[in-house]
Design an enzyme around this catalytic site. Sequence first.
Site, PDB file in Angstrom:
ATOM      1  N   HIS A   1       0.703  -1.209   0.046  1.00 61.53           N
ATOM      2  CA  HIS A   1       0.060  -0.106  -0.115  1.00 61.53           C
ATOM      3  C   HIS A   1       0.941   1.201   0.121  1.00 61.53           C
ATOM      4  O   HIS A   1       2.117   1.057   0.552  1.00 61.53           O
ATOM      5  CB  HIS A   1      -0.725   0.020   1.297  1.00 61.53           C
ATOM      6  CG  HIS A   1      -2.026   0.997   1.399  1.00 61.53           C
ATOM      7  ND1 HIS A   1      -1.742   2.341   1.936  1.00 61.53           N
ATOM      8  CD2 HIS A   1      -3.187   0.916   1.195  1.00 61.53           C
ATOM      9  CE1 HIS A   1      -2.778   3.018   1.964  1.00 61.53           C
ATOM     10  NE2 HIS A   1      -3.670   2.155   1.498  1.00 61.53           N
TER      11      HIS A   1
ATOM     12  N   ASP B   1       3.187  -4.766   7.960  1.00 59.36           N
ATOM     13  CA  ASP B   1       1.949  -4.038   8.118  1.00 59.36           C
ATOM     14  C   ASP B   1       0.887  -4.839   8.099  1.00 59.36           C
ATOM     15  O   ASP B   1       0.556  -5.723   7.263  1.00 59.36           O
ATOM     16  CB  ASP B   1       1.947  -3.127   6.703  1.00 59.36           C
ATOM     17  CG  ASP B   1       0.854  -2.501   6.402  1.00 59.36           C
ATOM     18  OD1 ASP B   1      -0.165  -2.595   7.336  1.00 59.36           O
ATOM     19  OD2 ASP B   1       0.551  -1.768   5.309  1.00 59.36           O
TER      20      ASP B   1
ATOM     21  N   GLN C   1      -4.406  -5.381   6.896  1.00 58.87           N
ATOM     22  CA  GLN C   1      -5.351  -6.284   6.180  1.00 58.87           C
ATOM     23  C   GLN C   1      -5.191  -7.644   6.956  1.00 58.87           C
ATOM     24  O   GLN C   1      -5.974  -8.442   6.302  1.00 58.87           O
ATOM     25  CB  GLN C   1      -5.184  -6.295   4.681  1.00 58.87           C
ATOM     26  CG  GLN C   1      -5.440  -4.956   4.130  1.00 58.87           C
ATOM     27  CD  GLN C   1      -6.834  -4.294   3.961  1.00 58.87           C
ATOM     28  OE1 GLN C   1      -7.663  -4.946   4.290  1.00 58.87           O
ATOM     29  NE2 GLN C   1      -6.861  -3.177   3.741  1.00 58.87           N
TER      30      GLN C   1
ATOM     31  N   LYS D   1     -10.244  -0.580  10.155  1.00 60.60           N
ATOM     32  CA  LYS D   1     -10.517  -1.933   9.356  1.00 60.60           C
ATOM     33  C   LYS D   1     -10.736  -3.208  10.314  1.00 60.60           C
ATOM     34  O   LYS D   1     -10.826  -4.313   9.863  1.00 60.60           O
ATOM     35  CB  LYS D   1      -9.138  -2.178   8.739  1.00 60.60           C
ATOM     36  CG  LYS D   1      -8.984  -1.096   7.519  1.00 60.60           C
ATOM     37  CD  LYS D   1      -7.586  -1.232   6.956  1.00 60.60           C
ATOM     38  CE  LYS D   1      -7.286   0.014   5.984  1.00 60.60           C
ATOM     39  NZ  LYS D   1      -7.861   0.382   4.948  1.00 60.60           N
TER      40      LYS D   1
ATOM     41  N   CYS E   1      -5.050   2.443  -3.762  1.00 58.79           N
ATOM     42  CA  CYS E   1      -3.630   3.052  -3.066  1.00 58.79           C
ATOM     43  C   CYS E   1      -2.514   2.021  -3.203  1.00 58.79           C
ATOM     44  O   CYS E   1      -1.363   1.760  -2.449  1.00 58.79           O
ATOM     45  CB  CYS E   1      -3.762   3.147  -1.527  1.00 58.79           C
ATOM     46  SG  CYS E   1      -4.813   4.325  -1.463  1.00 58.79           S
TER      47      CYS E   1
HETATM   48  N1  PMP Z   1      -1.594  -0.812   4.749  1.00 53.43           N
HETATM   49  C1  PMP Z   1      -2.570  -1.500   4.270  1.00 53.43           C
HETATM   50  C2  PMP Z   1      -2.069  -2.967   3.462  1.00 53.43           C
HETATM   51  C3  PMP Z   1      -3.882  -0.841   3.915  1.00 53.43           C
HETATM   52  O1  PMP Z   1      -4.755  -1.709   3.224  1.00 53.43           O
HETATM   53  C4  PMP Z   1      -3.997   0.418   4.407  1.00 53.43           C
HETATM   54  C5  PMP Z   1      -5.331   1.081   4.415  1.00 53.43           C
HETATM   55  N2  PMP Z   1      -5.990   0.680   3.037  1.00 53.43           N
HETATM   56  C6  PMP Z   1      -2.978   1.000   5.179  1.00 53.43           C
HETATM   57  C7  PMP Z   1      -1.921   0.508   5.168  1.00 53.43           C
HETATM   58  C8  PMP Z   1      -3.366   2.241   5.580  1.00 53.43           C
HETATM   59  O2  PMP Z   1      -4.204   2.565   6.602  1.00 53.43           O
HETATM   60  P1  PMP Z   1      -4.913   3.792   7.173  1.00 53.43           P
HETATM   61  O3  PMP Z   1      -5.300   4.546   6.076  1.00 53.43           O
HETATM   62  O4  PMP Z   1      -5.955   3.338   8.108  1.00 53.43           O
HETATM   63  O5  PMP Z   1      -3.994   4.477   7.939  1.00 53.43           O
END
Ligand code: PMP
Length: 406
Positions: free
Chosen positions: A123, A200, A203, A226, A364
């Site tokens: 991401h 990270d 997910q 999430k 993203c």
């Molecule tokens: N890493 C991953 C794999 C994500 O899916 C996301 C959110 N889509 C993020 C980081 C960032 O999360 P946040 O926008 O809640 O900070």
Amino acid sequence: MSFPVQDIRRDFPLLSQKVHGKDLIYFDNAATTQKPEVVINRMNDLLRVGNSSIHRSVNYLSDQMTRDYEAARDVVKNFIGAENSKEIIFTSGATGSINTIAFSFGEAFVSSGDEIIVSELEHHSNIVPWQMLCERKGASLKVLPMDENGELRLDLLPSLINDKTRLLSVSQVSNSMGTINPVEEIIELAHSYDVPVLVDGAQSVQHSAVDVKKMDCDFFVFSGHKIYGPTGIGVLYGKEKWLDRLPPYQGGGDMIDRVSFEKTTFNELPFKFEAGTTNYIGVIGLAESIKYINNIGFEALKEYEFFLRDYTLEALKSVPGITFYGTAKEKVAIFSFLMNQIHPYDAGLVLDKLGIAIRTGTHCTMPVMEHFGIEGTIRASLCFYNTKEEIDRFVEGLLLVQEMFT
Ligand code: PMP
């Protein structure tokens, strides 16, 4: 399948509404998840009769809020299997947590000529903070590639690690393709070169039990929203031996020990990393969402989500002209695909009119799209409150989209 999905759906007030006159189907869970009543009620109650700033005052409300906040830290600690609650830092989200480490770790351990490794399927939140760090320090970013299925090329990892590598950062589950990465294997390899690893978990924590001690990651991050909790709250786990050696990210508020114009000394862990008035109501809401998931139990939740995953895959195969992006053997119920030449945005608009919420675009993860030579996908991401009937309606919707655009 004996999973009590209808009972569970009743816990989520948002799911029972109609959108454009149709029963809502919410298949955008990788973007954010809905909240069970227990989380909503707890946060409402705190706002109505519990609000008071933590760690600061002697009054009853503040004392109570402080206790609840620190109890929430213990809930998170137990949830991810950390050694102690000093290793749990509350941030604004996964992005906030990664930026904290990119800054603090970068200040302490990265200098000109050093290297950071990320993977191709990350991401943007797990790419850009490291790029900014590299720019600041004159370091460089190395990328572990993925293959055509969206699986990481672990065979190439040894050739990327060398004595200039300072840190490796990788997601446990890809948000755009659903790939479950073999993070334990990656960590073991990185550690054999003395390279620390940030995982990270944005997910992954909502789909499967996480044990940071067993995984042996050095840092682990995730977001509250999430995992059926509130927005604006996240977690940064770090091994105490690392966090102790890192400078604070931001200054002010609870992160100080003593302040004078000559010199400021910093608070101990975890407060050193919690500057300003924290999102304490969000923290307590997050603990409530974790308790909710613990009550369901990951074993049942995972079994049901894998059932939904397999059912969706089979159902989608019946849609002619579909191309999947991300066909890893190990994956969660996240599906990225295109249908013939239909623009994902067009598909998304029609599905929306049918009450079906999906996501379209790059999710993203522009480098993932670049890998496949596409501009974006349709993404359906499911979780334990979704049903087989919703998948059937989704497939009917896709067939209608095809009829309209081809
Ligand atoms: N890493 C991953 C794999 C994500 O899916 C996301 C959110 N889509 C993020 C980081 C960032 O999360 P946040 O926008 O809640 O900070």
